[in-house]
Write a protein that holds these residues in place. Structure first.
Motif, PDB file in Angstrom:
ATOM      1  N   GLU A 177     -16.961  -2.959  -3.877  1.00 38.30           N
ATOM      2  CA  GLU A 177     -16.793  -1.524  -4.103  1.00 38.30           C
ATOM      3  C   GLU A 177     -18.049  -0.795  -3.644  1.00 38.30           C
ATOM      4  OE1 GLU A 177     -16.204   2.014  -4.494  1.00 38.30           O
ATOM      5  OE2 GLU A 177     -14.439   0.802  -5.011  1.00 38.30           O
ATOM      6  N   SER A 178     -17.900   0.072  -2.656  1.00 32.08           N
ATOM      7  CA  SER A 178     -19.062   0.739  -2.064  1.00 32.08           C
ATOM      8  C   SER A 178     -19.839   1.556  -3.085  1.00 32.08           C
ATOM      9  CB  SER A 178     -18.624   1.635  -0.902  1.00 32.08           C
ATOM     10  OG  SER A 178     -17.773   2.682  -1.341  1.00 32.08           O
ATOM     11  N   ALA A 179     -19.131   2.183  -4.034  1.00 38.01           N
ATOM     12  CA  ALA A 179     -19.827   3.001  -5.030  1.00 38.01           C
ATOM     13  C   ALA A 179     -20.748   2.145  -5.894  1.00 38.01           C
ATOM     14  CB  ALA A 179     -18.808   3.734  -5.902  1.00 38.01           C
ATOM     15  N   ARG A 180     -20.288   0.970  -6.284  1.00 40.48           N
ATOM     16  CA  ARG A 180     -21.107   0.060  -7.094  1.00 40.48           C
ATOM     17  C   ARG A 180     -22.314  -0.435  -6.292  1.00 40.48           C
ATOM     18  NH1 ARG A 180     -19.157   0.458 -12.417  1.00 40.48           N
ATOM     19  NH2 ARG A 180     -16.922   0.032 -12.463  1.00 40.48           N
ATOM     20  N   ILE A 181     -22.060  -0.786  -5.026  1.00 40.63           N
ATOM     21  CA  ILE A 181     -23.140  -1.313  -4.192  1.00 40.63           C
ATOM     22  C   ILE A 181     -24.184  -0.238  -3.937  1.00 40.63           C
ATOM     23  CG2 ILE A 181     -23.691  -2.314  -1.943  1.00 40.63           C
ATOM     24  CD1 ILE A 181     -20.869  -3.574  -1.976  1.00 40.63           C
ATOM     25  N   MET A 182     -23.752   0.988  -3.667  1.00 42.83           N
ATOM     26  CA  MET A 182     -24.703   2.084  -3.475  1.00 42.83           C
ATOM     27  C   MET A 182     -25.582   2.275  -4.703  1.00 42.83           C
ATOM     28  SD  MET A 182     -22.752   5.189  -1.476  1.00 42.83           S
ATOM     29  CE  MET A 182     -24.302   6.063  -1.114  1.00 42.83           C
ATOM     30  N   ARG A 183     -24.972   2.257  -5.879  1.00 40.24           N
ATOM     31  CA  ARG A 183     -25.744   2.458  -7.119  1.00 40.24           C
ATOM     32  C   ARG A 183     -26.743   1.320  -7.323  1.00 40.24           C
ATOM     33  NH1 ARG A 183     -23.523   6.424 -10.933  1.00 40.24           N
ATOM     34  NH2 ARG A 183     -23.034   8.129  -9.491  1.00 40.24           N
ATOM     35  N   ILE A 234       0.807  -1.218   0.000  1.00 39.88           N
ATOM     36  CA  ILE A 234       0.000   0.000   0.000  1.00 39.88           C
ATOM     37  C   ILE A 234       0.842   1.272   0.000  1.00 39.88           C
ATOM     38  CG2 ILE A 234      -1.925  -1.117   1.166  1.00 39.88           C
ATOM     39  CD1 ILE A 234      -1.046   0.341   3.738  1.00 39.88           C
ATOM     40  N   ILE A 235       2.171   1.140   0.153  1.00 38.84           N
ATOM     41  CA  ILE A 235       3.038   2.303   0.221  1.00 38.84           C
ATOM     42  C   ILE A 235       3.976   2.318  -0.978  1.00 38.84           C
ATOM     43  CG2 ILE A 235       4.767   3.552   1.578  1.00 38.84           C
ATOM     44  CD1 ILE A 235       2.052   3.505   2.913  1.00 38.84           C
ATOM     45  N   GLU A 236       4.002   3.444  -1.687  1.00 37.95           N
ATOM     46  CA  GLU A 236       4.943   3.658  -2.782  1.00 37.95           C
ATOM     47  C   GLU A 236       5.623   4.994  -2.574  1.00 37.95           C
ATOM     48  OE1 GLU A 236       3.223   3.305  -6.634  1.00 37.95           O
ATOM     49  OE2 GLU A 236       2.226   1.381  -6.212  1.00 37.95           O
ATOM     50  N   ASP A 237       6.936   4.967  -2.443  1.00 38.30           N
ATOM     51  CA  ASP A 237       7.715   6.192  -2.234  1.00 38.30           C
ATOM     52  C   ASP A 237       7.184   7.000  -1.052  1.00 38.30           C
ATOM     53  OD1 ASP A 237       9.326   5.589  -4.474  1.00 38.30           O
ATOM     54  OD2 ASP A 237       7.870   6.514  -5.819  1.00 38.30           O
ATOM     55  N   GLY A 238       6.825   6.297   0.007  1.00 39.87           N
ATOM     56  CA  GLY A 238       6.377   6.964   1.224  1.00 39.87           C
ATOM     57  C   GLY A 238       4.932   7.396   1.224  1.00 39.87           C
ATOM     58  N   ALA A 239       4.206   7.122   0.132  1.00 38.02           N
ATOM     59  CA  ALA A 239       2.812   7.575   0.015  1.00 38.02           C
ATOM     60  C   ALA A 239       1.878   6.379  -0.050  1.00 38.02           C
ATOM     61  CB  ALA A 239       2.626   8.448  -1.225  1.00 38.02           C
ATOM     62  N   PHE A 240       0.699   6.520   0.568  1.00 32.80           N
ATOM     63  CA  PHE A 240      -0.323   5.483   0.547  1.00 32.80           C
ATOM     64  C   PHE A 240      -0.994   5.432  -0.821  1.00 32.80           C
ATOM     65  CE2 PHE A 240      -4.980   4.686   1.209  1.00 32.80           C
ATOM     66  CZ  PHE A 240      -4.882   3.339   1.479  1.00 32.80           C
ATOM     67  N   LYS A 241      -1.068   4.237  -1.393  1.00 32.99           N
ATOM     68  CA  LYS A 241      -1.716   4.024  -2.683  1.00 32.99           C
ATOM     69  C   LYS A 241      -2.822   2.989  -2.508  1.00 32.99           C
ATOM     70  CE  LYS A 241       1.221   6.570  -5.073  1.00 32.99           C
ATOM     71  NZ  LYS A 241       0.825   7.831  -5.752  1.00 32.99           N
ATOM     72  N   ARG A 242      -4.062   3.411  -2.769  1.00 30.17           N
ATOM     73  CA  ARG A 242      -5.180   2.473  -2.654  1.00 30.17           C
ATOM     74  C   ARG A 242      -5.238   1.618  -3.907  1.00 30.17           C
ATOM     75  NH1 ARG A 242      -9.148   2.389   0.922  1.00 30.17           N
ATOM     76  NH2 ARG A 242      -8.671   4.501   1.649  1.00 30.17           N
ATOM     77  N   ALA A 243      -5.110   0.311  -3.728  1.00 29.25           N
ATOM     78  CA  ALA A 243      -5.044  -0.601  -4.870  1.00 29.25           C
ATOM     79  C   ALA A 243      -6.424  -0.788  -5.491  1.00 29.25           C
ATOM     80  CB  ALA A 243      -4.496  -1.949  -4.421  1.00 29.25           C
ATOM     81  N   PRO A 244      -6.492  -0.955  -6.815  1.00 29.16           N
ATOM     82  CA  PRO A 244      -7.778  -1.263  -7.454  1.00 29.16           C
ATOM     83  C   PRO A 244      -8.252  -2.645  -7.062  1.00 29.16           C
ATOM     84  CG  PRO A 244      -5.978  -1.447  -9.035  1.00 29.16           C
ATOM     85  CD  PRO A 244      -5.392  -0.861  -7.783  1.00 29.16           C
ATOM     86  N   SER A 245      -9.550  -2.870  -7.178  1.00 29.13           N
ATOM     87  CA  SER A 245     -10.140  -4.138  -6.775  1.00 29.13           C
ATOM     88  C   SER A 245     -10.484  -4.989  -7.985  1.00 29.13           C
ATOM     89  CB  SER A 245     -11.416  -3.886  -5.961  1.00 29.13           C
ATOM     90  OG  SER A 245     -12.142  -5.085  -5.797  1.00 29.13           O
ATOM     91  N   LEU A 246     -10.288  -6.300  -7.845  1.00 29.92           N
ATOM     92  CA  LEU A 246     -10.699  -7.229  -8.897  1.00 29.92           C
ATOM     93  C   LEU A 246     -12.212  -7.359  -8.969  1.00 29.92           C
ATOM     94  CD1 LEU A 246      -8.141 -10.170  -8.455  1.00 29.92           C
ATOM     95  CD2 LEU A 246      -8.084  -8.335 -10.142  1.00 29.92           C
ATOM     96  N   PHE A 247     -12.901  -6.944  -7.913  1.00 27.18           N
ATOM     97  CA  PHE A 247     -14.359  -7.079  -7.865  1.00 27.18           C
ATOM     98  C   PHE A 247     -15.069  -5.753  -8.123  1.00 27.18           C
ATOM     99  CE2 PHE A 247     -12.710 -10.474  -5.099  1.00 27.18           C
ATOM    100  CZ  PHE A 247     -13.278 -11.579  -5.710  1.00 27.18           C
ATOM    101  N   ASP A 248     -14.341  -4.783  -8.657  1.00 22.59           N
ATOM    102  CA  ASP A 248     -14.931  -3.475  -8.956  1.00 22.59           C
ATOM    103  C   ASP A 248     -15.501  -3.489 -10.367  1.00 22.59           C
ATOM    104  OD1 ASP A 248     -15.690  -0.857  -9.141  1.00 22.59           O
ATOM    105  OD2 ASP A 248     -13.667  -0.031  -9.181  1.00 22.59           O
ATOM    106  N   LEU A 249     -16.616  -4.182 -10.525  1.00 27.00           N
ATOM    107  CA  LEU A 249     -17.294  -4.286 -11.810  1.00 27.00           C
ATOM    108  C   LEU A 249     -18.729  -3.796 -11.659  1.00 27.00           C
ATOM    109  CD1 LEU A 249     -16.076  -7.864 -12.809  1.00 27.00           C
ATOM    110  CD2 LEU A 249     -15.121  -5.684 -13.603  1.00 27.00           C
ATOM    111  N   GLU A 250     -19.296  -3.299 -12.733  1.00 25.30           N
ATOM    112  CA  GLU A 250     -20.687  -2.858 -12.678  1.00 25.30           C
ATOM    113  C   GLU A 250     -21.585  -4.024 -12.286  1.00 25.30           C
ATOM    114  OE1 GLU A 250     -24.033  -0.557 -15.435  1.00 25.30           O
ATOM    115  OE2 GLU A 250     -22.012  -0.891 -16.190  1.00 25.30           O
TER     116      GLU A 250
END
Length: 339
Positions: A139-145, A15-31
């Protein structure tokens, strides 16, 4: 925090790249397919929402389930507790996976049940199909929709994403994610001063803009309440008790923004919304459930703030909701009934 690599739990985390937090994409983030949306009510009990009261992304899905009248049709299971191998499925006790005769202790077991060679982080919320034994989405955005798209035959059938505002909603949602909701975590997880400084600047630039925006209108898109409001709300709930100190976003508190703080209390007052907020669970998840960040388990005292104090936001005008036919209806939030 750990992750799953090729179907096996690992204490490694990417989750850390060059000292910064990077949120990884999800394999289950589909419509989420329309047939799933239709089945949420038509096949009541088939789909399960697995979430955590401590997680802001989970709270978004829990809110949508509550607001759109899906409580009886989409069972909710709450995960949480001390993170040994990521999220415990049931506070450390075995939990029977819906649709199976299998018990799991850790949520990563649910991921590998759905996808045996899964590689990635284990997050909530999860929409689980107890018939196909698959994760539909995490993915919360997909579930909300999906929840919003399910018509409610027992109440005013309104939408949180009216067509006339959909472009503006998507644009603001992205700004809120990058500049505030995710930026608070970038600040908290930063391992370099530069990454931290950038994240904190983004947080307070966004909060300052929201304060100006809400000075003259009741909700983020004017008089009508939308998905953007309910995506923002879980972040505001957590700001003073977690992000201000634990994530080191210490320039200002939510209560220091008079319009934004009153707006947050306005949302909190809607029927059923307070039921989705567990301040103790939020604080314990930050201070107690991650022993590596707080080895003595000292729970910080909660700030003395009153979420039920009068908000006076009605002076900016009535609250509106958008029907699926494109009309707007005035509602009384305290009773959530159409006028």
């Amino acid at each position: 925090m750990g992750m799953v690599i090729d179907g096996q739990w690992s204490d490694e985390d990417r989750i850390i790249e060059d000292g910064a937090f990077k949120r990884a994409p999800s394999l289950f983030d589909l419509e989420i397919p329309r047939e799933v949306v239709n089945a949420l009510r038509n096949e009541s009990g088939r789909y399960h929402l697995i979430a955590s009261m401590s997680c802001p992304w989970s709270q978004r899905a829990i809110l949508a389930r509550q607001l759109k009248g899906l409580v009886a049709d989409v069972p909710l299971h709450l995960a949480g507790g001390e993170r040994i191998e990521g999220y415990p499925a049931n506070g450390g006790d075995p939990w029977r996976v819906p649709g199976t005769d299998r018990d799991v202790v850790h949520l990563h077991e649910l991921y590998t049940l759905s996808l045996p060679d899964y590689t990635g982080r284990v997050t909530v919320p999860i929409l689980w199909d107890s018939q196909t034994l698959r994760i539909v989405s995490n993915e919360s955005a997909r579930i909300m929709r999906a929840f919003d798209a399910s018509p409610d035959p027992n109440s005013l059938d309104y939408t949180l994403v009216p067509d006339a505002l959909s472009v503006a909603i998507d644009r603001l949602n992205l700004q809120l994610h990058d500049g505030l909701s995710n930026a608070a975590y970038r600040a908290g997880f930063a391992e370099s001063q530069a990454a931290y400084d950038t994240a904190v600047r983004d947080v307070f630039k966004t909060l300052d803009g929201l304060e100006t925006r809400l000075a003259s209108q009741r909700f983020l898109h004017g008089p009508v309440i939308t998905e953007s409001d309910w995506r923002l709300f879980p972040t505001l709930v957590r700001f003073d008790i977690i992000y201000y100190l634990f994530s080191r976003c210490t320039l200002r508190r939510l209560v220091d923004y008079p319009h934004l703080w009153a707006y947050a209390r306005d949302l909190f007052s809607w029927p059923g919304v307070a039921d989705t907020v567990d301040f103790d669970a939020i604080r314990r998840a930050a201070y107690v459930d991650h022993p590596e960040t707080n080895p003595f388990g000292i729970l910080a005292i909660a700030p003395d703030i009153d979420w039920r104090a009068p908000h006076t936001r009605a002076q900016l005008g009535p609250a509106l909701v958008a029907t699926r036919t494109g009309d707007y209806r005035t509602v009384e939030p305290v009773k959530r009934t159409a006028i």
